[in-house]
Design a protein around this motif. Structure first.
Motif, PDB file in Angstrom:
ATOM      1  N   SER A   1     -10.385   9.168  10.754  1.00 19.05           N
ATOM      2  CA  SER A   1     -10.378   8.194   9.660  1.00 19.05           C
ATOM      3  C   SER A   1     -11.068   6.917  10.115  1.00 19.05           C
ATOM      4  O   SER A   1     -10.665   6.299  11.096  1.00 19.05           O
ATOM      5  N   ARG A   2     -12.101   6.525   9.384  1.00 16.64           N
ATOM      6  CA  ARG A   2     -12.829   5.304   9.704  1.00 16.64           C
ATOM      7  C   ARG A   2     -12.238   4.136   8.932  1.00 16.64           C
ATOM      8  O   ARG A   2     -11.910   4.258   7.756  1.00 16.64           O
ATOM      9  N   ALA A   3     -12.120   2.984   9.581  1.00 19.15           N
ATOM     10  CA  ALA A   3     -11.579   1.790   8.945  1.00 19.15           C
ATOM     11  C   ALA A   3     -12.321   0.568   9.461  1.00 19.15           C
ATOM     12  O   ALA A   3     -12.805   0.558  10.601  1.00 19.15           O
ATOM     13  N   ARG A   4     -12.387  -0.459   8.638  1.00 17.47           N
ATOM     14  CA  ARG A   4     -13.089  -1.678   9.027  1.00 17.47           C
ATOM     15  C   ARG A   4     -12.190  -2.652   9.778  1.00 17.47           C
ATOM     16  O   ARG A   4     -12.637  -3.739  10.146  1.00 17.47           O
ATOM     17  N   THR A   5     -10.951  -2.274   9.996  1.00 18.89           N
ATOM     18  CA  THR A   5     -10.009  -3.128  10.694  1.00 18.89           C
ATOM     19  C   THR A   5      -8.997  -2.267  11.439  1.00 18.89           C
ATOM     20  O   THR A   5      -8.647  -1.179  10.949  1.00 18.89           O
ATOM     21  N   PRO A   6      -8.508  -2.716  12.582  1.00 17.83           N
ATOM     22  CA  PRO A   6      -7.459  -1.954  13.275  1.00 17.83           C
ATOM     23  C   PRO A   6      -6.062  -2.236  12.754  1.00 17.83           C
ATOM     24  O   PRO A   6      -5.087  -1.803  13.364  1.00 17.83           O
ATOM     25  N   VAL A   7      -5.959  -2.950  11.637  1.00 16.66           N
ATOM     26  CA  VAL A   7      -4.659  -3.248  11.023  1.00 16.66           C
ATOM     27  C   VAL A   7      -4.406  -2.268   9.887  1.00 16.66           C
ATOM     28  O   VAL A   7      -5.111  -2.279   8.869  1.00 16.66           O
ATOM     29  N   LEU A   8      -3.423  -1.380  10.056  1.00 11.78           N
ATOM     30  CA  LEU A   8      -3.035  -0.417   9.032  1.00 11.78           C
ATOM     31  C   LEU A   8      -1.895  -0.976   8.198  1.00 11.78           C
ATOM     32  O   LEU A   8      -1.146  -1.847   8.649  1.00 11.78           O
ATOM     33  N   LEU A   9      -1.734  -0.438   7.001  1.00 10.87           N
ATOM     34  CA  LEU A   9      -0.584  -0.756   6.169  1.00 10.87           C
ATOM     35  C   LEU A   9       0.482   0.296   6.426  1.00 10.87           C
ATOM     36  O   LEU A   9       0.330   1.457   6.037  1.00 10.87           O
ATOM     37  N   SER A  10       1.540  -0.094   7.119  1.00  8.03           N
ATOM     38  CA  SER A  10       2.625   0.833   7.429  1.00  8.03           C
ATOM     39  C   SER A  10       3.332   1.271   6.153  1.00  8.03           C
ATOM     40  O   SER A  10       3.308   0.553   5.140  1.00  8.03           O
ATOM     41  N   PRO A  11       3.991   2.428   6.177  1.00  5.45           N
ATOM     42  CA  PRO A  11       4.691   2.882   4.962  1.00  5.45           C
ATOM     43  C   PRO A  11       5.882   1.994   4.650  1.00  5.45           C
ATOM     44  O   PRO A  11       6.746   1.766   5.493  1.00  5.45           O
ATOM     45  N   THR A  12       5.905   1.473   3.434  1.00  7.10           N
ATOM     46  CA  THR A  12       7.030   0.676   2.949  1.00  7.10           C
ATOM     47  C   THR A  12       7.412   1.176   1.562  1.00  7.10           C
ATOM     48  O   THR A  12       6.543   1.525   0.760  1.00  7.10           O
ATOM     49  N   ALA A  13       8.687   1.186   1.292  1.00  8.47           N
ATOM     50  CA  ALA A  13       9.195   1.767   0.048  1.00  8.47           C
ATOM     51  C   ALA A  13       9.193   0.759  -1.093  1.00  8.47           C
ATOM     52  O   ALA A  13       9.203  -0.450  -0.877  1.00  8.47           O
ATOM     53  N   PHE A  14       9.173   1.286  -2.316  1.00  5.24           N
ATOM     54  CA  PHE A  14       9.566   0.561  -3.526  1.00  5.24           C
ATOM     55  C   PHE A  14       8.686  -0.646  -3.841  1.00  5.24           C
ATOM     56  O   PHE A  14       9.176  -1.742  -4.113  1.00  5.24           O
ATOM     57  N   HIS A  15       7.384  -0.482  -3.868  1.00  2.68           N
ATOM     58  CA  HIS A  15       6.519  -1.622  -4.144  1.00  2.68           C
ATOM     59  C   HIS A  15       6.718  -2.181  -5.546  1.00  2.68           C
ATOM     60  O   HIS A  15       6.488  -3.381  -5.776  1.00  2.68           O
ATOM     61  N   LYS A  16       7.114  -1.345  -6.507  1.00  2.00           N
ATOM     62  CA  LYS A  16       7.357  -1.860  -7.854  1.00  2.00           C
ATOM     63  C   LYS A  16       8.580  -2.772  -7.916  1.00  2.00           C
ATOM     64  O   LYS A  16       8.786  -3.465  -8.907  1.00  2.00           O
ATOM     65  N   LEU A  17       9.351  -2.785  -6.861  1.00  2.81           N
ATOM     66  CA  LEU A  17      10.477  -3.705  -6.800  1.00  2.81           C
ATOM     67  C   LEU A  17       9.997  -5.150  -6.748  1.00  2.81           C
ATOM     68  O   LEU A  17      10.712  -6.065  -7.166  1.00  2.81           O
ATOM     69  N   VAL A  18       8.771  -5.364  -6.249  1.00  4.24           N
ATOM     70  CA  VAL A  18       8.272  -6.729  -6.093  1.00  4.24           C
ATOM     71  C   VAL A  18       7.038  -7.020  -6.930  1.00  4.24           C
ATOM     72  O   VAL A  18       6.628  -8.179  -7.056  1.00  4.24           O
ATOM     73  N   CYS A  19       6.421  -5.987  -7.508  1.00  5.00           N
ATOM     74  CA  CYS A  19       5.193  -6.173  -8.290  1.00  5.00           C
ATOM     75  C   CYS A  19       5.114  -5.055  -9.322  1.00  5.00           C
ATOM     76  O   CYS A  19       5.331  -3.883  -8.978  1.00  5.00           O
ATOM     77  N   SER A  20       4.812  -5.379 -10.553  1.00  2.26           N
ATOM     78  CA  SER A  20       4.850  -4.376 -11.625  1.00  2.26           C
ATOM     79  C   SER A  20       3.853  -3.243 -11.403  1.00  2.26           C
ATOM     80  O   SER A  20       4.088  -2.110 -11.824  1.00  2.26           O
ATOM     81  N   GLU A  21       2.733  -3.507 -10.733  1.00  4.40           N
ATOM     82  CA  GLU A  21       1.753  -2.453 -10.456  1.00  4.40           C
ATOM     83  C   GLU A  21       2.105  -1.646  -9.214  1.00  4.40           C
ATOM     84  O   GLU A  21       1.510  -0.588  -8.974  1.00  4.40           O
ATOM     85  N   GLY A  22       3.005  -2.155  -8.421  1.00  6.67           N
ATOM     86  CA  GLY A  22       3.485  -1.427  -7.269  1.00  6.67           C
ATOM     87  C   GLY A  22       2.393  -0.999  -6.318  1.00  6.67           C
ATOM     88  O   GLY A  22       1.469  -1.761  -5.992  1.00  6.67           O
TER      89      GLY A  22
ATOM     90  N   ALA B   1     -21.597 -11.313  18.127  1.00  7.35           N
ATOM     91  CA  ALA B   1     -20.980 -10.551  17.035  1.00  7.35           C
ATOM     92  C   ALA B   1     -19.872  -9.674  17.574  1.00  7.35           C
ATOM     93  O   ALA B   1     -19.954  -9.153  18.687  1.00  7.35           O
ATOM     94  N   ARG B   2     -18.806  -9.526  16.769  1.00  2.30           N
ATOM     95  CA  ARG B   2     -17.689  -8.654  17.127  1.00  2.30           C
ATOM     96  C   ARG B   2     -17.669  -7.444  16.205  1.00  2.30           C
ATOM     97  O   ARG B   2     -18.119  -7.513  15.070  1.00  2.30           O
ATOM     98  N   THR B   3     -17.133  -6.346  16.710  1.00  5.01           N
ATOM     99  CA  THR B   3     -17.041  -5.120  15.920  1.00  5.01           C
ATOM    100  C   THR B   3     -15.587  -4.670  15.876  1.00  5.01           C
ATOM    101  O   THR B   3     -15.116  -3.978  16.776  1.00  5.01           O
ATOM    102  N   PRO B   4     -14.830  -5.069  14.837  1.00  4.60           N
ATOM    103  CA  PRO B   4     -13.418  -4.702  14.735  1.00  4.60           C
ATOM    104  C   PRO B   4     -13.179  -3.313  14.157  1.00  4.60           C
ATOM    105  O   PRO B   4     -12.033  -2.881  14.050  1.00  4.60           O
ATOM    106  N   GLU B   5     -14.233  -2.594  13.800  1.00  5.10           N
ATOM    107  CA  GLU B   5     -14.061  -1.296  13.169  1.00  5.10           C
ATOM    108  C   GLU B   5     -13.462  -0.286  14.146  1.00  5.10           C
ATOM    109  O   GLU B   5     -13.659  -0.375  15.356  1.00  5.10           O
ATOM    110  N   ILE B   6     -12.727   0.687  13.597  1.00  7.81           N
ATOM    111  CA  ILE B   6     -12.160   1.755  14.412  1.00  7.81           C
ATOM    112  C   ILE B   6     -12.364   3.092  13.708  1.00  7.81           C
ATOM    113  O   ILE B   6     -12.572   3.156  12.487  1.00  7.81           O
ATOM    114  N   THR B   7     -12.304   4.150  14.494  1.00 10.74           N
ATOM    115  CA  THR B   7     -12.170   5.509  13.972  1.00 10.74           C
ATOM    116  C   THR B   7     -10.927   6.098  14.604  1.00 10.74           C
ATOM    117  O   THR B   7     -10.819   6.154  15.838  1.00 10.74           O
ATOM    118  N   LEU B   8      -9.982   6.496  13.774  1.00 13.58           N
ATOM    119  CA  LEU B   8      -8.682   6.942  14.264  1.00 13.58           C
ATOM    120  C   LEU B   8      -8.369   8.304  13.670  1.00 13.58           C
ATOM    121  O   LEU B   8      -8.200   8.444  12.458  1.00 13.58           O
TER     122      LEU B   8
END
Length: 376
Positions: A66-87, A56-63
């Motif tokens: 902040s606890r997360a189930r993955t070491p992949v964060l969503l970096s800040p990106t602008a203007f999500h409503k530009l590509v999706c109505s719910e943004g 078994a692998r444990t990909p969880e991190i505490t940073l």
């Protein structure tokens, strides 16, 4: 079937206005750094271990708390409503369901309060991964402080301060396309100034911002502060001395100063510079689970993804982003197993070879200790 980040991009391009697709894909000037970020990962080679005896692998991190189930964060990106109505609402729900930390952009098209509610409602077992908030320090410190208070009240668990933008980069694609402002009906929600009847003010890129402003920010908030866009080792050391709690090793996706190095090339030197005193999040060019392994092995505590999130959001909204995060998690888990690693803490520079960077050992600072509490 969408099986790779590149598949999401190809699918998204069939749905998007080409001008908006160029805005997402483009970078500064000749876009040399945009290409270098991905190419540098491809040049790295993994050297796996075998017969490690783990099922078994444990990909969880505490940073930074902040606890997360993955070491992949969503970096800040602008203007999500530009590509999706719910943004950003769709993005936040997907991140919360995946247990991934989302860094809310100061230039988001949905307010942080609504984003936080969406994340809470969508969190697995009522426990979504924390939100962080990205900030450009504004010369108007009163406005900046109000925004910090607002993000804190909404429940953001850390501030990510972008420091690589004294002026805007030369976005030649956007200039050629005449993409100079958001379409009617969209706006940067966090730039509405209550002192001026809610008028939306531009985000100021100011060369006067200095280390003194970081000292000021440290004095008005108890939240962890990460500096995003520090590339020089001496600046990394200065950041620690001025009280930064972490670094986001980022070249702004190649959107600011063209021809700067790929971030993964800089990681070993930056890791050595901070000596394990603060965690480093790397973004720029992460497209595969093997890229995540390479970055963590070279000293990153987590990685961030930007453009892939926008492609996934454009292609399938919330479901698209969820599938993207699931895909990267699956790839990361597979790469861990094939490297003989049980989790993040088993990854070290001995697993990576970089022929393009010179003879072994190519990784300065490999002996440095990871920051206490950076991973678990």
């Amino acid at each position: 079937m969408l099986m790779t980040v590149q598949d999401f991009e190809a699918a998204a391009r069939t749905r998007l206005d080409p001008v908006h697709a160029d805005f997402i894909a483009g970078g500064a000037a000749d876009e040399i750094t945009v290409r270098a970020n991905e190419e540098a990962f491809r040049r790295l080679r993994l050297l796996p271990r075998v017969l490690r005896g783990s099922t078994a692998r444990t990909p969880e991190i505490t940073l930074l708390g902040s606890r997360a189930r993955t070491p992949v964060l969503l970096s800040p990106t602008a203007f999500h409503k530009l590509v999706c109505s719910e943004g950003e609402l769709a993005t936040a729900r997907a991140a919360a369901a995946a247990g991934a930390i989302m860094i809310v952009s100061m230039a988001s098209t949905v307010a942080v309060e609504a984003i936080a509610r969406a994340a809470r409602d969508a969190g697995a077992d009522g426990d979504p991964a924390p939100l962080w908030f990205q900030l450009y320090l504004q010369p108007d410190l009163e406005f900046t402080e109000a925004l910090v208070r607002r993000a804190t009240a909404a429940g953001c668990a850390a501030l990510v301060v972008t420091v690589d933008s004294p002026v805007r980069g030369a976005h030649e694609r956007d200039l050629r396309n005449g993409f100079l402002d958001l379409p009617d009906g969209l706006r940067c929600e966090h730039m509405a100034d209550p002192r001026q009847d809610g008028r939306v003010r531009p985000i100021a890129m100011s060369p006067e911002i200095s280390w003194e402003h970081l000292d000021w920010l440290r004095g008005i908030t108890s939240l962890p502060i990460l500096l995003k866009g520090v590339l020089h080792p001496e600046d990394a050391r200065l950041a620690v001395r001025h009280g930064a709690d972490g670094l986001v090793l980022s070249n702004h996706g190649g959107r600011q100063l063209d021809t700067v190095p790929a971030t993964i090339e800089l990681l070993p030197e930056m890791y050595a510079a901070v000596g394990g005193r603060v965690p480093i999040v790397l973004d720029g060019g992460v497209r595969r689970g093997t890229d995540v392994v390479k970055a963590l092995a070279l000293g990153a505590s987590a990685v961030g993804i930007g453009r892939p999130v926008m492609w996934a959001l454009a292609e399938g909204g919330e479901k698209g982003v969820r599938r993207l995060l699931e895909l990267l998690r699956e790839e990361f888990d597979q790469a861990l197993a094939l490297c003989g690693a049980r989790g993040v803490t088993d990854l070290g520079p001995d697993l990576v070879r970089a022929p393009a960077w010179g003879p072994a050992p190519p990784f300065p600072g490999a002996e440095a200790v990871r920051p206490d509490g950076a991973v678990s």
